[in-house]
Enzyme design. Structure first.
Site, PDB file in Angstrom:
ATOM      1  N   CYS A  49      11.053   7.914  -2.294  1.00 25.80           N
ATOM      2  CA  CYS A  49      11.796   7.724  -3.540  1.00 25.80           C
ATOM      3  C   CYS A  49      11.968   9.048  -4.285  1.00 25.80           C
ATOM      4  CB  CYS A  49      11.140   6.650  -4.391  1.00 25.80           C
ATOM      5  SG  CYS A  49      12.259   5.977  -5.652  1.00 25.80           S
ATOM      6  N   HIS A  88      10.699   2.116  -0.549  1.00 21.48           N
ATOM      7  CA  HIS A  88       9.249   2.179  -0.761  1.00 21.48           C
ATOM      8  C   HIS A  88       8.504   1.497   0.390  1.00 21.48           C
ATOM      9  CE1 HIS A  88       8.883   3.732  -4.947  1.00 21.48           C
ATOM     10  NE2 HIS A  88      10.143   3.360  -4.983  1.00 21.48           N
ATOM     11  N   GLU A 119       5.537   2.000   1.268  1.00 18.77           N
ATOM     12  CA  GLU A 119       4.114   1.807   0.934  1.00 18.77           C
ATOM     13  C   GLU A 119       3.834   0.412   0.397  1.00 18.77           C
ATOM     14  OE1 GLU A 119       5.790   2.402  -3.096  1.00 18.77           O
ATOM     15  OE2 GLU A 119       6.227   3.204  -1.105  1.00 18.77           O
TER      16      GLU A 119
END
Length: 282
Positions: free
Chosen positions: A135, A242, A244
């Site tokens: 990001c 994202h 994660e």
């Protein structure tokens, strides 16, 4: 992750020395921190989701890096770390790093992180340190190499809505939002195939001009660049989404962090080899 069985083992080097792989049994991944004032004090912070993704997705040990841009600290990061994670953030890069236009969000900047992250990316690439950028980190990677950004994608009239609904539950905000088409011949295609993948979308800015020595790894349906890599032998991957987020529940996200972790483990093995060769020559 694996634990060191000899918990009484101590490092015998001198202050300022680089840690060798013999001083630890797991790669150290530096996680770039954001800056936030809470009460009367300044804090350097990193989201738990990133730290957990480094341990659970990459199998490495995260180390939060304060945004101190002293040359000695930047050099120490390059000497001692086996990987770098540039995280997402509520803040945006100050536009003077890539444009002469005024900021569209002057209240949403983190100048200290800019001053730390941008030169660290360039140093990491020179040293072939594995790098994963997410990001804001993805945008930092582009800007560090001479690229530019759209400050407000939704105002260009060219792109789909890439922002999240901030009133929604966080699981909805980070839920799958749109597809990305994987470009042939890149890191993602080699590891995950050329299939179209679904990703989340939690950003208002995006790449305009692509930086030098970068290749496009994936695009959104509207043509926006969603993933990039550096044209080199090292591992340097940036994604606008994202991965994660609940990394172990999404095979595509897990594959990205596994790629990163494998690169970090490879670096620590190369450091061990270099250390052994140096000992033989001594």
């Amino acid at each position: 992750m694996t634990a060191n069985n000899n918990i009484e083992q101590q490092w015998t080097g001198k202050p300022g020395d680089a840690l060798t792989s013999r001083d630890r049994d797991i790669p150290l991944v530096g996680v770039v921190a954001c800056n936030k004032k809470m009460g009367l004090h300044n804090f350097h912070i990193a989201g738990e989701k990133y730290l957990r993704a480094v341990t659970e997705g990459a199998g490495c040990l995260p180390l939060v890096l304060p945004s101190f841009s002293d040359p000695e600290i930047l050099a120490a990061c390059v000497r001692n770390l086996d990987g770098l994670l540039f995280t997402g953030s509520p803040s945006n890069i100050e536009p003077h790093h890539y444009s002469r236009l005024p900021s569209a969000t002057p209240e949403d900047h983190d100048a200290k992180r800019d001053a730390f992250a941008l030169p660290l990316i360039r140093l990491a690439l020179e040293a072939n340190i594995p790098l994963l950028a997410i990001c804001r980190g993805f945008q930092e990677m582009n800007v560090a190499l001479g690229g530019s950004l759209h400050q407000q994608l939704h105002q260009t009239g060219r792109f789909i809505e890439h922002r999240e609904n901030k009133q929604s539950d966080v699981n909805i905000q980070y839920g799958l939002s749109h597809s990305v088409a994987i470009e042939p011949g890149g890191i993602l295609e080699q590891a995950c195939g050329s299939e179209v993948r679904e990703v989340n979308s939690v950003h208002a800015q995006g790449i305009d001009r692509l930086g030098k020595h970068l290749r496009v790894e994936a695009r959104a349906p509207d043509g926006l660049i969603e993933a990039i890599s550096v044209d080199s032998e090292g591992f340097a991957l940036g994604v606008q989404w994202h991965p994660e987020w609940k990394v172990t529940n999404n095979p595509f996200y897990s594959a990205i962090f596994k790629l990163f972790g494998d690169a970090c483990w490879h670096r620590i093995s190369m450091r061990e080899r270099d250390y052994e060769q140096t000992e033989k020559m001594a």
